[in-house]
Design a protein around this motif. Sequence first.
Motif, PDB file in Angstrom:
ATOM      1  N   PRO A  45      24.474  44.364  46.668  1.00  0.00           N
ATOM      2  CA  PRO A  45      25.563  45.244  46.224  1.00  0.00           C
ATOM      3  C   PRO A  45      26.697  45.228  47.246  1.00  0.00           C
ATOM      4  O   PRO A  45      26.447  45.206  48.458  1.00  0.00           O
ATOM      5  CB  PRO A  45      24.898  46.626  46.153  1.00  0.00           C
ATOM      6  CG  PRO A  45      23.439  46.360  46.019  1.00  0.00           C
ATOM      7  CD  PRO A  45      23.189  45.087  46.780  1.00  0.00           C
ATOM      8  N   SER A  46      27.924  45.220  46.773  1.00  0.00           N
ATOM      9  CA  SER A  46      29.052  45.287  47.693  1.00  0.00           C
ATOM     10  C   SER A  46      29.106  46.686  48.318  1.00  0.00           C
ATOM     11  O   SER A  46      28.606  47.663  47.768  1.00  0.00           O
ATOM     12  CB  SER A  46      30.364  44.971  46.972  1.00  0.00           C
ATOM     13  OG  SER A  46      30.570  45.865  45.892  1.00  0.00           O
ATOM     14  N   TYR A  47      29.729  46.737  49.490  1.00  0.00           N
ATOM     15  CA  TYR A  47      29.727  47.961  50.303  1.00  0.00           C
ATOM     16  C   TYR A  47      31.096  48.143  50.926  1.00  0.00           C
ATOM     17  O   TYR A  47      31.750  47.161  51.299  1.00  0.00           O
ATOM     18  CB  TYR A  47      28.662  47.811  51.400  1.00  0.00           C
ATOM     19  CG  TYR A  47      28.783  48.766  52.570  1.00  0.00           C
ATOM     20  CD1 TYR A  47      28.056  49.952  52.605  1.00  0.00           C
ATOM     21  CD2 TYR A  47      29.613  48.465  53.655  1.00  0.00           C
ATOM     22  CE1 TYR A  47      28.149  50.817  53.689  1.00  0.00           C
ATOM     23  CE2 TYR A  47      29.714  49.327  54.745  1.00  0.00           C
ATOM     24  CZ  TYR A  47      28.984  50.501  54.755  1.00  0.00           C
ATOM     25  OH  TYR A  47      29.090  51.352  55.813  1.00  0.00           O
ATOM     26  N   ILE A  48      31.541  49.391  51.009  1.00  0.00           N
ATOM     27  CA  ILE A  48      32.778  49.655  51.739  1.00  0.00           C
ATOM     28  C   ILE A  48      32.662  50.982  52.465  1.00  0.00           C
ATOM     29  O   ILE A  48      32.045  51.935  51.976  1.00  0.00           O
ATOM     30  CB  ILE A  48      34.013  49.647  50.812  1.00  0.00           C
ATOM     31  CG1 ILE A  48      35.294  49.521  51.642  1.00  0.00           C
ATOM     32  CG2 ILE A  48      34.061  50.893  49.923  1.00  0.00           C
ATOM     33  CD1 ILE A  48      36.533  49.210  50.825  1.00  0.00           C
ATOM     34  N   SER A  49      33.230  51.008  53.653  1.00  0.00           N
ATOM     35  CA  SER A  49      33.357  52.226  54.434  1.00  0.00           C
ATOM     36  C   SER A  49      34.810  52.323  54.882  1.00  0.00           C
ATOM     37  O   SER A  49      35.378  51.346  55.384  1.00  0.00           O
ATOM     38  CB  SER A  49      32.421  52.188  55.651  1.00  0.00           C
ATOM     39  OG  SER A  49      32.671  53.272  56.521  1.00  0.00           O
TER      40      SER A  49
ATOM     41  N   LEU B 158      29.409  52.066  47.134  1.00  0.00           N
ATOM     42  CA  LEU B 158      28.658  50.869  46.776  1.00  0.00           C
ATOM     43  C   LEU B 158      29.102  50.366  45.409  1.00  0.00           C
ATOM     44  O   LEU B 158      29.529  51.146  44.555  1.00  0.00           O
ATOM     45  CB  LEU B 158      27.155  51.150  46.749  1.00  0.00           C
ATOM     46  CG  LEU B 158      26.489  51.534  48.072  1.00  0.00           C
ATOM     47  CD1 LEU B 158      25.027  51.894  47.830  1.00  0.00           C
ATOM     48  CD2 LEU B 158      26.596  50.406  49.083  1.00  0.00           C
ATOM     49  N   GLY B 159      28.972  49.048  45.203  1.00  0.00           N
ATOM     50  CA  GLY B 159      29.288  48.443  43.924  1.00  0.00           C
ATOM     51  C   GLY B 159      28.190  48.655  42.892  1.00  0.00           C
ATOM     52  O   GLY B 159      27.118  49.219  43.177  1.00  0.00           O
ATOM     53  N   SER B 160      28.427  48.160  41.690  1.00  0.00           N
ATOM     54  CA  SER B 160      27.540  48.442  40.556  1.00  0.00           C
ATOM     55  C   SER B 160      26.136  47.857  40.703  1.00  0.00           C
ATOM     56  O   SER B 160      25.189  48.365  40.097  1.00  0.00           O
ATOM     57  CB  SER B 160      28.168  47.913  39.258  1.00  0.00           C
ATOM     58  OG  SER B 160      29.331  48.631  38.941  1.00  0.00           O
ATOM     59  N   LEU B 161      25.987  46.782  41.477  1.00  0.00           N
ATOM     60  CA  LEU B 161      24.650  46.206  41.634  1.00  0.00           C
ATOM     61  C   LEU B 161      23.670  47.212  42.235  1.00  0.00           C
ATOM     62  O   LEU B 161      22.457  47.097  42.032  1.00  0.00           O
ATOM     63  CB  LEU B 161      24.708  44.961  42.514  1.00  0.00           C
ATOM     64  CG  LEU B 161      25.144  43.652  41.849  1.00  0.00           C
ATOM     65  CD1 LEU B 161      25.282  42.548  42.879  1.00  0.00           C
ATOM     66  CD2 LEU B 161      24.175  43.234  40.750  1.00  0.00           C
ATOM     67  N   ALA B 162      24.203  48.201  42.962  1.00  0.00           N
ATOM     68  CA  ALA B 162      23.333  49.209  43.563  1.00  0.00           C
ATOM     69  C   ALA B 162      22.639  50.071  42.514  1.00  0.00           C
ATOM     70  O   ALA B 162      21.617  50.702  42.793  1.00  0.00           O
ATOM     71  CB  ALA B 162      24.139  50.095  44.512  1.00  0.00           C
ATOM     72  N   LYS B 163      23.177  50.094  41.299  1.00  0.00           N
ATOM     73  CA  LYS B 163      22.567  50.903  40.240  1.00  0.00           C
ATOM     74  C   LYS B 163      21.306  50.259  39.668  1.00  0.00           C
ATOM     75  O   LYS B 163      20.412  50.952  39.180  1.00  0.00           O
ATOM     76  CB  LYS B 163      23.572  51.115  39.102  1.00  0.00           C
ATOM     77  CG  LYS B 163      24.851  51.830  39.510  1.00  0.00           C
ATOM     78  CD  LYS B 163      25.822  51.914  38.344  1.00  0.00           C
ATOM     79  CE  LYS B 163      27.127  52.580  38.743  1.00  0.00           C
ATOM     80  NZ  LYS B 163      28.107  52.616  37.632  1.00  0.00           N
ATOM     81  N   LEU B 164      21.245  48.919  39.707  1.00  0.00           N
ATOM     82  CA  LEU B 164      20.187  48.222  38.976  1.00  0.00           C
ATOM     83  C   LEU B 164      18.782  48.512  39.487  1.00  0.00           C
ATOM     84  O   LEU B 164      17.855  48.638  38.674  1.00  0.00           O
ATOM     85  CB  LEU B 164      20.457  46.713  38.989  1.00  0.00           C
ATOM     86  CG  LEU B 164      21.793  46.254  38.388  1.00  0.00           C
ATOM     87  CD1 LEU B 164      21.791  44.738  38.204  1.00  0.00           C
ATOM     88  CD2 LEU B 164      22.096  46.949  37.071  1.00  0.00           C
TER      89      LEU B 164
ATOM     90  N   GLY C 237      34.165  45.745  40.792  1.00  0.00           N
ATOM     91  CA  GLY C 237      32.875  46.415  40.827  1.00  0.00           C
ATOM     92  C   GLY C 237      32.034  46.192  39.592  1.00  0.00           C
ATOM     93  O   GLY C 237      30.957  46.771  39.461  1.00  0.00           O
ATOM     94  N   ARG C 238      32.489  45.342  38.675  1.00  0.00           N
ATOM     95  CA  ARG C 238      31.725  45.061  37.456  1.00  0.00           C
ATOM     96  C   ARG C 238      30.691  43.969  37.724  1.00  0.00           C
ATOM     97  O   ARG C 238      30.911  43.076  38.540  1.00  0.00           O
ATOM     98  CB  ARG C 238      32.668  44.621  36.342  1.00  0.00           C
ATOM     99  CG  ARG C 238      33.722  45.659  35.994  1.00  0.00           C
ATOM    100  CD  ARG C 238      34.782  45.094  35.074  1.00  0.00           C
ATOM    101  NE  ARG C 238      35.476  43.966  35.688  1.00  0.00           N
ATOM    102  CZ  ARG C 238      36.612  43.457  35.223  1.00  0.00           C
ATOM    103  NH1 ARG C 238      37.189  43.980  34.171  1.00  0.00           N
ATOM    104  NH2 ARG C 238      37.173  42.423  35.833  1.00  0.00           N
ATOM    105  N   ILE C 239      29.578  44.040  37.012  1.00  0.00           N
ATOM    106  CA  ILE C 239      28.517  43.057  37.185  1.00  0.00           C
ATOM    107  C   ILE C 239      28.740  41.886  36.243  1.00  0.00           C
ATOM    108  O   ILE C 239      28.954  42.060  35.040  1.00  0.00           O
ATOM    109  CB  ILE C 239      27.140  43.693  36.926  1.00  0.00           C
ATOM    110  CG1 ILE C 239      26.871  44.781  37.963  1.00  0.00           C
ATOM    111  CG2 ILE C 239      26.044  42.633  36.991  1.00  0.00           C
ATOM    112  CD1 ILE C 239      25.563  45.497  37.774  1.00  0.00           C
TER     113      ILE C 239
END
Length: 417
Positions: A40-44, A106-112, A210-212
């Motif tokens: 998942p992509s990440y940003i701070s 976090l990006g959408s992959l973190a939801k899966l 942020g789309r998968i």
Amino acid sequence: MTIFTPDWKLTVNAIEYTDVAISDITHQAGRDDIYAQPNPSYISLTLVALNNENYPLEVNDGITLQVKDSSAAYTTLFGGNITDITVEVASSGATGITYAYSIIALGSLAKLPKVIYNGTLSQDEDGDQIFALLGDLFLNNWNEVPAAETWAGYDATTTWANAENLGLGEIDQPGQYELVSRSADPETVFNIASLIADSAFGVLYEDNQGRIGYADSIHRQTYLAANGYTEISANTAFGAGLKVLTRGADVRNDIYINYGNNFALQESATDLDSIATFGYRGETLNTVLKHSADAQEVADRFISLRSYPRALFDAITFPITNSEIDDADRDALLGIFIGQPLRITDLPVQIAPSGQFEGYVEGWRWSTRFNELFLTINLSPIEFSQVALDWDQVSASEAWNTLSAILTWENAIGAVA
């Protein structure tokens, strides 16, 4: 020589902030291991309230970070959802108080990995199975729209194609390989989707919004044949930190592909010359491939791509604000994506004997310093993703006039697969 100063726009829960102070951006996307699906992509980042602003931030709010390109249009660097918010007094005194809002998203992959799927999947191609699986999660049905929604309150710019899309991006359909059906059995969406992608040499990824998305096994070479490389000189990057890496751990010279229902069947491929040179390096892969011919093709492809070590471009950092980067190259880097074909030129021979490196973007990181923006990229070599076709492997029905008129010989590797 083009001067570039980052001009930011932060959007949180559909509220746009342009005249804001943003600092300490740390971002990461993609992967650094070609044998794993992207993370998942990440940003701070830190949002500084210089004038006592009270920003209405909440956990799970949608967040998008954009920066203006050379044409003054905003380009999206990250899209996702807020997971953590810290508010603190950054400074205080007689002239007032400054607040700092530290945000992690976090990006959408973190939801899966957090969603359990107990449904079935019919026997189908890999792209179609991915769409069926993720569509159930990210595409609302008619009866899932809030009952209180009115036509007047709906976004007038929404099209039928993207209405009620909660995070599904481009999916290559139908895909390249037929997969077995899946019976109802509780499992995380991430594990199911990863097994489908790994079985079919595909990549499950996030776009910059942020789309998968899902790229099938020929996605990269198809894109390269149609668009060619983005070429950029290493002279515009930092010299310190340029790094290539060649790993014996990447070599696979004896592959066994388990396939069919419950992985009950098996095909294999071996490279004896590679074994003689590098020693035995085998692997067994469980897949949901349906057909023997496809399992054999995947095994052969693995051996063709991975039986010899090749240099990865482990790190190269471009200061995007460097005036020596022209507008076209800067805009291409701002729009970076996984699988983007890059040709990096003007490299020292110690890094690349030919003076250049051709590869696909696998991962990248954005970082900032005062009025500066930096992009660090890692790339895999072209040879890790596509196999050069022999003349007799091209379809007998292929005609010259079906190929792109601007296709060059160097870009034609696998272009007609």
